[in-house]
Scaffold this motif. Sequence first.
Motif, PDB file in Angstrom:
ATOM      1  N   PHE A 133       0.814  -1.222   0.000  1.00 16.15           N
ATOM      2  CA  PHE A 133       0.000   0.000   0.000  1.00 16.15           C
ATOM      3  C   PHE A 133       0.850   1.276   0.000  1.00 16.15           C
ATOM      4  O   PHE A 133       0.366   2.328   0.389  1.00 16.15           O
ATOM      5  N   THR A 134       2.111   1.181  -0.388  1.00 15.97           N
ATOM      6  CA  THR A 134       2.975   2.365  -0.300  1.00 15.97           C
ATOM      7  C   THR A 134       3.408   2.898  -1.670  1.00 15.97           C
ATOM      8  O   THR A 134       4.248   3.796  -1.743  1.00 15.97           O
ATOM      9  N   ALA A 135       2.841   2.369  -2.735  1.00 18.92           N
ATOM     10  CA  ALA A 135       3.211   2.859  -4.081  1.00 18.92           C
ATOM     11  C   ALA A 135       2.805   4.323  -4.229  1.00 18.92           C
ATOM     12  O   ALA A 135       1.919   4.802  -3.520  1.00 18.92           O
ATOM     13  N   GLY A 136       3.459   5.006  -5.143  1.00 16.80           N
ATOM     14  CA  GLY A 136       3.081   6.386  -5.430  1.00 16.80           C
ATOM     15  C   GLY A 136       3.829   7.420  -4.614  1.00 16.80           C
ATOM     16  O   GLY A 136       3.393   8.555  -4.505  1.00 16.80           O
ATOM     17  N   GLU A 137       4.967   7.033  -4.024  1.00 20.38           N
ATOM     18  CA  GLU A 137       5.762   8.003  -3.251  1.00 20.38           C
ATOM     19  C   GLU A 137       6.567   8.900  -4.207  1.00 20.38           C
ATOM     20  O   GLU A 137       7.798   8.980  -4.134  1.00 20.38           O
ATOM     21  N   ALA A 138       5.834   9.584  -5.079  1.00 23.02           N
ATOM     22  CA  ALA A 138       6.493  10.414  -6.086  1.00 23.02           C
ATOM     23  C   ALA A 138       7.313  11.532  -5.450  1.00 23.02           C
ATOM     24  O   ALA A 138       8.328  11.956  -6.000  1.00 23.02           O
ATOM     25  N   GLY A 139       6.870  11.997  -4.296  1.00 18.72           N
ATOM     26  CA  GLY A 139       7.570  13.101  -3.634  1.00 18.72           C
ATOM     27  C   GLY A 139       8.977  12.732  -3.218  1.00 18.72           C
ATOM     28  O   GLY A 139       9.833  13.608  -3.066  1.00 18.72           O
ATOM     29  N   HIS A 140       9.249  11.440  -3.038  1.00 20.75           N
ATOM     30  CA  HIS A 140      10.578  11.027  -2.577  1.00 20.75           C
ATOM     31  C   HIS A 140      11.437  10.434  -3.685  1.00 20.75           C
ATOM     32  O   HIS A 140      12.429   9.748  -3.424  1.00 20.75           O
ATOM     33  N   VAL A 141      11.034  10.703  -4.918  1.00 23.10           N
ATOM     34  CA  VAL A 141      11.909  10.409  -6.055  1.00 23.10           C
ATOM     35  C   VAL A 141      12.995  11.488  -6.064  1.00 23.10           C
ATOM     36  O   VAL A 141      12.695  12.685  -6.008  1.00 23.10           O
ATOM     37  N   ILE A 142      14.243  11.053  -6.072  1.00 15.67           N
ATOM     38  CA  ILE A 142      15.352  12.017  -5.973  1.00 15.67           C
ATOM     39  C   ILE A 142      15.623  12.650  -7.339  1.00 15.67           C
ATOM     40  O   ILE A 142      15.824  11.945  -8.329  1.00 15.67           O
ATOM     41  N   VAL A 143      15.556  13.978  -7.389  1.00 23.91           N
ATOM     42  CA  VAL A 143      15.786  14.680  -8.651  1.00 23.91           C
ATOM     43  C   VAL A 143      17.121  15.438  -8.648  1.00 23.91           C
ATOM     44  O   VAL A 143      17.541  15.955  -9.671  1.00 23.91           O
ATOM     45  N   ASN A 144      17.783  15.507  -7.500  1.00 17.05           N
ATOM     46  CA  ASN A 144      19.099  16.151  -7.450  1.00 17.05           C
ATOM     47  C   ASN A 144      19.844  15.700  -6.191  1.00 17.05           C
ATOM     48  O   ASN A 144      19.655  16.270  -5.110  1.00 17.05           O
TER      49      ASN A 144
END
Length: 397
Positions: free
Chosen positions: A231-242
Amino acid sequence: MKRENLTAGEFSIVSRLLRKGPLANIELSTSLGLSASTVSLLLKKLTGKRLISEIQAEHYLKPTEESQRRRKTFAVNQELGYALTAEIDYDHIVLSRIGFDLNPVSSRKVPTRGNDRTSIFDQLDDEIAVELKSGGERCLGLGFSLPGHVDVKSLTSIRNTRMKNWQDVSFAGFESFCSTVIIENLANAKAAGEYAAGYGRELDDFLFLNVDNGTGMGIVIHGELYRGARFTAGEAGHVIVNEESENICTCGNRGCLESYVSNKSVHTRLLRLKTSDVDSGLFDDPDFGIIERAYPLLARHYAAGDKVAYLTVNEIAHHMGLACASFLHLFAPEKIIIGGAVTELGEGFIDLVVNCMRRYHLPWQGPINLSFPADNSHVGAQGLAYQVFRKHLGGTV
Ligand SMILES: [Zn+2]
């Protein structure tokens, strides 16, 4: 109210009418792959159960006998009842009643008395009693959305970093109000709302990126929410972009998407700029310093040509573009919808994100299709209501 226990065929027709109705027999037959005679039989049964009703043909067609005979049109029976929804955030709760046709009946926002479990549950008990008194006995179920991870099967909020004592909090006790209860992550509720009543009505595979106090994503694959193994999919905010970023995220990592785009991150960046001798009218604005007003503040000064606002908006768009290019490559969705406070920046912001995505986009992954949601503040409540109705009808959430 007692739950329905529909057959698979009956359920597929009511679900279809909820999202796409009103529809004629032939449209249902084509979209569901059922014969016209099977659909006719099912429509008759569902009309008998008062779950759907025939729409008077003269509202839609020239009232000739021939056209009425050829094309009876059906819709869900909006008289059936309503869903009561509570969208819980750390400082407020939005309570809504949504009709069985997914149209909002009422909605009100109340500040939370505290953000710990006891305060919010006591408040929910009181507010639900008030709503049920106003709404009457036809409540088909309760739906709750909240930030963080939720186990939709056991009705448990697993983890919530912005509220106190929210580890493994069960919502099952609310079944004493109504036998049908669902809980959902906030971004997933909005994605379900888009699917049922927004732009997603025409889409089966799309992503809903919600940028607000936190940053999350609802992933819709073949018409169903994808929640992952735990149930933890979708943690887009913690995708590292830099990875080299000076921004430390709430999760402890460096350079997550959320550390550039959430309300608090924008607020923190502006505070940092103020102390670095940069000049801007933005710093004298009454909204400066209020976390929840960070985007409206930024939008106003961006529109007025302020340089600090310009650089900040471009930085947000750049990092969102990096992330969205990756999301596009991972999921190949028909569309990425970006919702939440960031929509304050207006349509021009979408162009900035798309420009960044173009630099990294692999063309064989399909076209870039990005937009803000339909202008609809009820989308989260409608998503919860859609899930409540599906569970009421005997489906799974
Ligand atoms: Zn993070």
